[in-house]
Each structure stands twice: as structure tokens, then as C-alpha cells.
Design a protein around this motif. Structure first.
Motif, short mmCIF file in Angstrom:
data_model
loop_
_atom_site.label_atom_id
_atom_site.label_comp_id
_atom_site.label_asym_id
_atom_site.label_seq_id
_atom_site.Cartn_x
_atom_site.Cartn_y
_atom_site.Cartn_z
N LEU A 1 0.83 -1.20 0.00
CA LEU A 1 0.00 0.00 0.00
C LEU A 1 0.87 1.26 0.00
O LEU A 1 0.69 2.15 -0.83
CB LEU A 1 -0.91 0.03 1.23
N VAL A 2 1.80 1.30 0.93
CA VAL A 2 2.65 2.49 1.05
C VAL A 2 3.55 2.62 -0.17
O VAL A 2 3.67 3.70 -0.75
CB VAL A 2 3.47 2.43 2.36
N THR A 3 4.16 1.52 -0.58
CA THR A 3 5.06 1.55 -1.73
C THR A 3 4.30 1.93 -3.00
O THR A 3 4.79 2.71 -3.82
CB THR A 3 5.75 0.19 -1.91
N GLY A 4 3.11 1.37 -3.17
CA GLY A 4 2.30 1.70 -4.34
C GLY A 4 1.92 3.17 -4.36
O GLY A 4 1.95 3.82 -5.41
N GLY A 5 1.56 3.72 -3.21
CA GLY A 5 1.21 5.13 -3.13
C GLY A 5 2.38 6.03 -3.48
O GLY A 5 2.25 7.00 -4.24
N VAL A 6 3.55 5.71 -2.94
CA VAL A 6 4.75 6.50 -3.25
C VAL A 6 5.10 6.36 -4.72
O VAL A 6 5.47 7.34 -5.38
CB VAL A 6 5.92 6.08 -2.34
N GLY B 1 -4.63 7.82 -5.81
CA GLY B 1 -3.65 6.75 -5.91
C GLY B 1 -2.49 6.89 -4.96
O GLY B 1 -1.95 5.90 -4.49
N GLY B 2 -2.09 8.12 -4.68
CA GLY B 2 -0.93 8.31 -3.84
C GLY B 2 -1.25 8.48 -2.38
O GLY B 2 -0.96 7.62 -1.55
N VAL B 3 -1.91 9.57 -2.04
CA VAL B 3 -2.11 9.95 -0.64
C VAL B 3 -2.97 8.94 0.11
O VAL B 3 -2.63 8.54 1.23
CB VAL B 3 -2.70 11.37 -0.56
N ALA B 4 -4.08 8.52 -0.47
CA ALA B 4 -4.98 7.60 0.25
C ALA B 4 -4.28 6.28 0.57
O ALA B 4 -4.41 5.76 1.69
CB ALA B 4 -6.24 7.34 -0.57
N LEU B 5 -3.53 5.74 -0.37
CA LEU B 5 -2.82 4.48 -0.11
C LEU B 5 -1.75 4.65 0.95
O LEU B 5 -1.59 3.80 1.83
CB LEU B 5 -2.19 3.95 -1.41
#
Length: 167
Positions: A81-86, A127-131
Motif C-alpha cells: 500500500l505504502v510503496t504503491g502510493g509513493v 492513488g498516492g495519498v490515500a494508499l
């Protein structure tokens, strides 16, 4: 408190709490996704939506136990989740640079593809912040729930405090 004293942290199931969480969790998850998908349009946004999504997982952990929830929600998923958002955040910024704009200059999308700059901002928001927020909330909860013990932070070759070789 001596080393022989300990806290009783045995998990006890409550049918009322479990039933309530089963009923409420789909609604809170849906509301968190609604908030995330309306990131730049309405009050609230993806930060708040990501926080609600993360807190829904915390609610499940409180109702069904932290360890079962940690086993159900694999660590690789939370890291994803975090990696995908970044990754989405950086990819959107690099895409605008590749199209001749500055980092996160959304007008590059409208000039090249004929789409509103709105979609670049939505990619960042949804896609970024929410994840990232959902992943960080879940990660911090599991890290806090694991607690801190001196044994966990101690190197293997260090002796425990207060314990000598004479004992």
C-alpha cells in the motif's frame, strides 16, 4: 514491577462487538473509499479517506484480535500500500517532467493528451495519498500493538540488565 509480574493480555471475544463490527465495517470502508475518490472535489479528501480506511482495519483488529488480523492482512500487503502510493506519486511527477513540464505540473497532461489537469491531481490524491495514509495508519497500529520490550531491542551478545552470570 518485578520480572515475575505480568499483565494478562489474553484476548476475550465479545459477541456484541464482533457483530457490531461485522455490520459497521463495510459502511466505514465504503465511506473511506468515497472520501478518497472525491479527493480534490469535495471537503475531506484522500487523506481523510485513507485514515478512515486504515481505522476500519484497526476496528477489525479490536473486534477479532490483533494477531489474527495481522495474519490475515499480510505485512507485504501493507508495505505494498505504502510503496504503491509513493510509486504513483513519483510516477505522476516524473510523467509531467517527461512531457516537458516541471515535477507535478499537471498542465503538461492537458497540453499533450488533451485531458484536464484535474486527472493528474486525482492520481496523486486517490492513488498516492490515500494508499500511503491507510498503509501508515495500519503499520503504526501494528507496531504499537507489538509494544516495546528491552529484549526486542537488545543485541544477542548483550546480557539482560540485572542478570549476572552468578545467578
Amino acid at each position: 514491577m518485578s520480572q515475575t509480574d505480568s499483565y494478562d493480555d489474553t484476548y476475550t471475544e465479545s459477541q456484541v462487538i464482533m457483530t457490531t463490527v461485522k455490520i459497521i465495517a463495510p459502511f466505514t470502508l465504503t465511506y473511506g473509499m468515497f472520501m478518497s475518490l472525491h479527493g480534490a472535489d469535495t471537503p475531506g479528501g484522500s487523506f481523510q479517506g485513507g485514515a478512515i480506511i486504515g481505522v476500519t482495519v484497526l476496528m477489525l483488529a479490536f473486534a477479532f484480535g490483533i494477531e489474527p488480523t495481522r495474519q490475515w492482512l499480510k505485512n507485504s500487503f501493507v508495505v505494498g500500500l505504502v510503496t504503491g502510493g509513493v510509486t504513483i506519486f513519483i510516477a505522476t511527477g516524473l510523467a509531467t517532467m517527461a512531457l516537458g513540464g516541471s515535477f507535478l505540473e499537471y498542465d503538461a497532461f492537458s497540453e499533450t493528451f488533451g485531458i484536464a489537469h484535474y486527472w493528474g491531481m486525482e492520481a496523486i490524491e486517490v492513488g498516492g495519498v490515500a494508499l500511503i495514509v491507510a498503509g501508515v495508519v495500519i503499520t503504526l497500529f501494528f507496531a504499537t500493538a507489538a509494544g516495546f520490550t528491552p529484549e526486542r531491542n537488545r543485541r544477542e551478545d548483550e546480557p539482560l540488565e540485572g542478570v549476572s552470570d552468578d545467578d
